[in-house]
Design a protein around this motif. Sequence first.
Motif, PDB file in Angstrom:
ATOM      1  N   ASN A 159     -42.948 -16.180   3.118  1.00  0.00           N
ATOM      2  CA  ASN A 159     -43.226 -15.751   1.778  1.00  0.00           C
ATOM      3  C   ASN A 159     -41.985 -14.659   1.728  1.00  0.00           C
ATOM      4  O   ASN A 159     -41.985 -13.716   2.073  1.00  0.00           O
ATOM      5  CB  ASN A 159     -44.413 -14.949   1.523  1.00  0.00           C
ATOM      6  CG  ASN A 159     -45.498 -15.815   1.611  1.00  0.00           C
ATOM      7  OD1 ASN A 159     -45.655 -16.735   0.933  1.00  0.00           O
ATOM      8  ND2 ASN A 159     -46.647 -15.664   2.243  1.00  0.00           N
ATOM      9  N   GLY A 160     -40.836 -15.273   0.957  1.00  0.00           N
ATOM     10  CA  GLY A 160     -39.667 -14.331   0.814  1.00  0.00           C
ATOM     11  C   GLY A 160     -39.180 -14.176   2.305  1.00  0.00           C
ATOM     12  O   GLY A 160     -38.821 -15.023   2.897  1.00  0.00           O
ATOM     13  N   GLU A 164     -45.774 -16.581   6.672  1.00  0.00           N
ATOM     14  CA  GLU A 164     -46.809 -16.626   6.043  1.00  0.00           C
ATOM     15  C   GLU A 164     -48.032 -16.100   6.777  1.00  0.00           C
ATOM     16  O   GLU A 164     -48.264 -16.520   7.963  1.00  0.00           O
ATOM     17  CB  GLU A 164     -46.860 -18.351   5.987  1.00  0.00           C
ATOM     18  CG  GLU A 164     -48.278 -18.869   5.152  1.00  0.00           C
ATOM     19  CD  GLU A 164     -48.403 -18.673   3.756  1.00  0.00           C
ATOM     20  OE1 GLU A 164     -47.445 -18.285   2.979  1.00  0.00           O
ATOM     21  OE2 GLU A 164     -49.725 -18.703   3.324  1.00  0.00           O
ATOM     22  N   GLY A 165     -48.971 -15.354   6.005  1.00  0.00           N
ATOM     23  CA  GLY A 165     -50.056 -14.902   6.703  1.00  0.00           C
ATOM     24  C   GLY A 165     -49.771 -13.597   7.623  1.00  0.00           C
ATOM     25  O   GLY A 165     -50.687 -12.951   8.172  1.00  0.00           O
ATOM     26  N   ALA A 281     -49.292 -30.283   3.974  1.00  0.00           N
ATOM     27  CA  ALA A 281     -50.483 -30.431   4.445  1.00  0.00           C
ATOM     28  C   ALA A 281     -51.310 -28.985   4.664  1.00  0.00           C
ATOM     29  O   ALA A 281     -52.354 -28.766   3.926  1.00  0.00           O
ATOM     30  CB  ALA A 281     -50.867 -31.068   5.761  1.00  0.00           C
ATOM     31  N   TYR A 282     -50.595 -27.826   4.993  1.00  0.00           N
ATOM     32  CA  TYR A 282     -50.848 -26.670   4.824  1.00  0.00           C
ATOM     33  C   TYR A 282     -51.121 -26.195   3.322  1.00  0.00           C
ATOM     34  O   TYR A 282     -51.841 -25.624   3.218  1.00  0.00           O
ATOM     35  CB  TYR A 282     -50.181 -25.748   5.642  1.00  0.00           C
ATOM     36  CG  TYR A 282     -50.377 -24.178   5.415  1.00  0.00           C
ATOM     37  CD1 TYR A 282     -51.424 -23.668   5.904  1.00  0.00           C
ATOM     38  CD2 TYR A 282     -49.321 -23.459   4.655  1.00  0.00           C
ATOM     39  CE1 TYR A 282     -51.954 -22.300   5.797  1.00  0.00           C
ATOM     40  CE2 TYR A 282     -49.901 -22.032   4.437  1.00  0.00           C
ATOM     41  CZ  TYR A 282     -51.099 -21.649   4.929  1.00  0.00           C
ATOM     42  OH  TYR A 282     -51.225 -20.117   4.789  1.00  0.00           O
ATOM     43  N   GLU A 283     -50.047 -26.472   2.556  1.00  0.00           N
ATOM     44  CA  GLU A 283     -50.041 -26.008   1.198  1.00  0.00           C
ATOM     45  C   GLU A 283     -51.095 -26.711   0.459  1.00  0.00           C
ATOM     46  O   GLU A 283     -51.670 -25.935  -0.564  1.00  0.00           O
ATOM     47  CB  GLU A 283     -48.662 -26.315   0.438  1.00  0.00           C
ATOM     48  CG  GLU A 283     -47.738 -25.061   0.902  1.00  0.00           C
ATOM     49  CD  GLU A 283     -46.115 -25.476   0.906  1.00  0.00           C
ATOM     50  OE1 GLU A 283     -46.044 -26.908   0.144  1.00  0.00           O
ATOM     51  OE2 GLU A 283     -45.185 -24.640   1.039  1.00  0.00           O
ATOM     52  N   ALA A 287     -54.633 -28.381   6.234  1.00  0.00           N
ATOM     53  CA  ALA A 287     -54.420 -28.236   7.728  1.00  0.00           C
ATOM     54  C   ALA A 287     -54.438 -26.538   7.865  1.00  0.00           C
ATOM     55  O   ALA A 287     -53.842 -25.942   7.110  1.00  0.00           O
ATOM     56  CB  ALA A 287     -53.149 -28.809   8.516  1.00  0.00           C
ATOM     57  N   ARG A 288     -55.067 -26.015   8.904  1.00  0.00           N
ATOM     58  CA  ARG A 288     -55.070 -24.524   8.986  1.00  0.00           C
ATOM     59  C   ARG A 288     -53.861 -24.350   9.411  1.00  0.00           C
ATOM     60  O   ARG A 288     -53.086 -24.923  10.128  1.00  0.00           O
ATOM     61  CB  ARG A 288     -56.233 -24.095  10.041  1.00  0.00           C
ATOM     62  CG  ARG A 288     -55.968 -24.561  11.474  1.00  0.00           C
ATOM     63  CD  ARG A 288     -56.984 -24.503  12.288  1.00  0.00           C
ATOM     64  NE  ARG A 288     -58.054 -25.692  12.291  1.00  0.00           N
ATOM     65  CZ  ARG A 288     -59.309 -25.780  13.004  1.00  0.00           C
ATOM     66  NH1 ARG A 288     -59.466 -24.789  13.774  1.00  0.00           N
ATOM     67  NH2 ARG A 288     -59.789 -26.875  12.897  1.00  0.00           N
ATOM     68  N   LEU A 289     -53.563 -22.660   9.116  1.00  0.00           N
ATOM     69  CA  LEU A 289     -52.294 -22.128   9.544  1.00  0.00           C
ATOM     70  C   LEU A 289     -51.674 -22.294  10.810  1.00  0.00           C
ATOM     71  O   LEU A 289     -50.393 -22.347  11.270  1.00  0.00           O
ATOM     72  CB  LEU A 289     -52.203 -20.619   8.798  1.00  0.00           C
ATOM     73  CG  LEU A 289     -50.796 -19.917   9.003  1.00  0.00           C
ATOM     74  CD1 LEU A 289     -49.751 -20.721   8.490  1.00  0.00           C
ATOM     75  CD2 LEU A 289     -51.155 -18.665   8.633  1.00  0.00           C
ATOM     76  N   ASN A 290     -52.730 -21.879  11.851  1.00  0.00           N
ATOM     77  CA  ASN A 290     -52.581 -21.717  13.376  1.00  0.00           C
ATOM     78  C   ASN A 290     -52.037 -23.297  13.826  1.00  0.00           C
ATOM     79  O   ASN A 290     -51.065 -23.310  14.721  1.00  0.00           O
ATOM     80  CB  ASN A 290     -53.294 -20.978  14.141  1.00  0.00           C
ATOM     81  CG  ASN A 290     -54.711 -21.832  13.997  1.00  0.00           C
ATOM     82  OD1 ASN A 290     -55.250 -21.681  12.904  1.00  0.00           O
ATOM     83  ND2 ASN A 290     -55.541 -22.188  15.066  1.00  0.00           N
TER      84      ASN A 290
END
Length: 501
Positions: A159-160, A164-165, A281-283, A287-290
């Motif tokens: 994110n810039g 992410e997260g 897939a994450y977006e 699928a989860r971030l980790n």
Amino acid sequence: HENAVFILHDQLNLDAWPSRVREEKPLLIFIESAAKGNALPYHKKKLVYLLSSMRHFALECAEAGFPVHYHSTQNHYDHVLKDLLSVNGDLNLTFMTPSEWDSRERLRKVRTEYEGRVEEISNNFFFANPEEYKDRVKDGWLMEYFYREMRRKTGYLMNGENPEGGEWNYDDKNREKLPEGYPVPAIAETKPDEITKEVIEMVEEWFPDHFGKSEIFTYAVTRRQALYRLNEFIEERLDEFGPYEDAMVQGKYDLFHSQLSVYLNNGLILPKEACDKAVEAYENDNARLNSVEGFIRQIIGWREYVRVYYEAMMPDVREVNHFNFTKKLPEMYWSGQTKMNCMSECLKPVIDDGYSHHIQRLMVLSNFSNLTEIDPRELNDWFHFAYVDAYEWVVLPNVLGMSTFADGGVLASKPYVSSGNYINKMSNYCKHCDYKISKKTGEDACPFNYLYWNFIDKQRETFSQNGRANFMVNMFDKKSEEDKKAILNSSDMFIKTLETM
Ligand code: FAD
Ligand code: SF4
């Protein structure tokens, strides 16, 4: 003048070649070299995979309108290239820098000999340019910082300026044991077609004494088939890849791993394609971030980092042996025969299919080799010939740098060794073993238990130099004299018996 391009067995994707190659359709040269196949006793399936995917690729190129010269030789490919250049005075040849050192040396000699007619272009199958990072990696720049730079560069999960997260790395969520009976989706299997069947016969004839088996060959051999597997992984396994990344299960070998290294390493799939799909897939909340962060890190982090390390450390690194271990690799690494259940479970998929997942490689097969004082270069050779995904640029840093500490700490901060506790925590192997995980010394005790402390004691100098690991030396020193003696006796006996096996 006729322009020709020599395509090596691990450069099978025209999207990674300059656009002029796709547009001008020069003569494409492919060479099957028995001398290369005999450099080590490579797994039969590895040879089948490499030859079959190269034959399929050459056919696809021919169908797309490229003139193709496909050559099979008992010799090395540079001999064939020299012959072609000598016989056809008008021929100009382009090659892409080989990822492996020896091939590079061979081709550069051809370039020198035919000065002006042979052009080398840089290898485009990776994200990072090693020249940019070589010096820092040689000075001990950690993978984690290299990885952050690659995240910024690719923009994956950013994110810039921020990850992410909020975190760069979610590995603390990725250390779960697989619950008993947890369902694991099956991986697609490709049936050998006529080309593959012919190659299997040829490999059996040319390399009869090589490692492993050629029977039941199920690897994908074309880009289309490999992309099918990539999609299957993204849809069915990526989401659970993270949490169970380190888990090991009796009788199950793939779990939620991608099994894509084989295709990434010879070009059937490009690393960018795999990462793009995972991030997508994450977006899309599939699928989860980790899991996605973990997967991306393996590719733009570890995979790229080991390649830079290879470029930075070759060729001297081939001879490193920090602990000066000289023992031979025990017979079990060929036969899979041992009473140690974890070892036989981790060797089985290697002998059958030339594959095992990361933790099996690192925390079982390498760990055992370290604890029993095997020459790391022997282990490195074994990993090189026994695995379908092995090429020197990736196997050497993982073995001599990461898993054995043979480079004395350029890549890793300490040797990867552990007692049976780690294996018991991450797997259900110990339940099926003749040895007792709860016993620390003696004939029926788990060998990892005493071998681990024996290693800490014998290699205390290395451990003492590392803050975190020094703690283990202190723990050993606090043991009773009786316990220490039992540990050292059990270890001596075990290592001696292993040598005579
Ligand atoms: P996944 O777990 O699904 O990981 C995704 C991808 O990340 C892999 O396909 C691979 O391309 C990449 N990756 C993950 N870890 C590494 C790493 N440490 N180095 C390079 N790439 C990585 N990998 C090889 O490709 N070839 C080898 O010869 C090889 N030898 C190894 C030897 C040892 C002792 C160790 C500890 C690791 C080795 N690795 C090697 C790294 C890793 O174990 C394999 O890439 C991975 O197990 C391949 O299975 P997968 O595709 O299911 O991986
Ligand atoms: Fe391996 Fe020891 Fe467990 Fe047996 S008891 S499976 S040897 S860790």
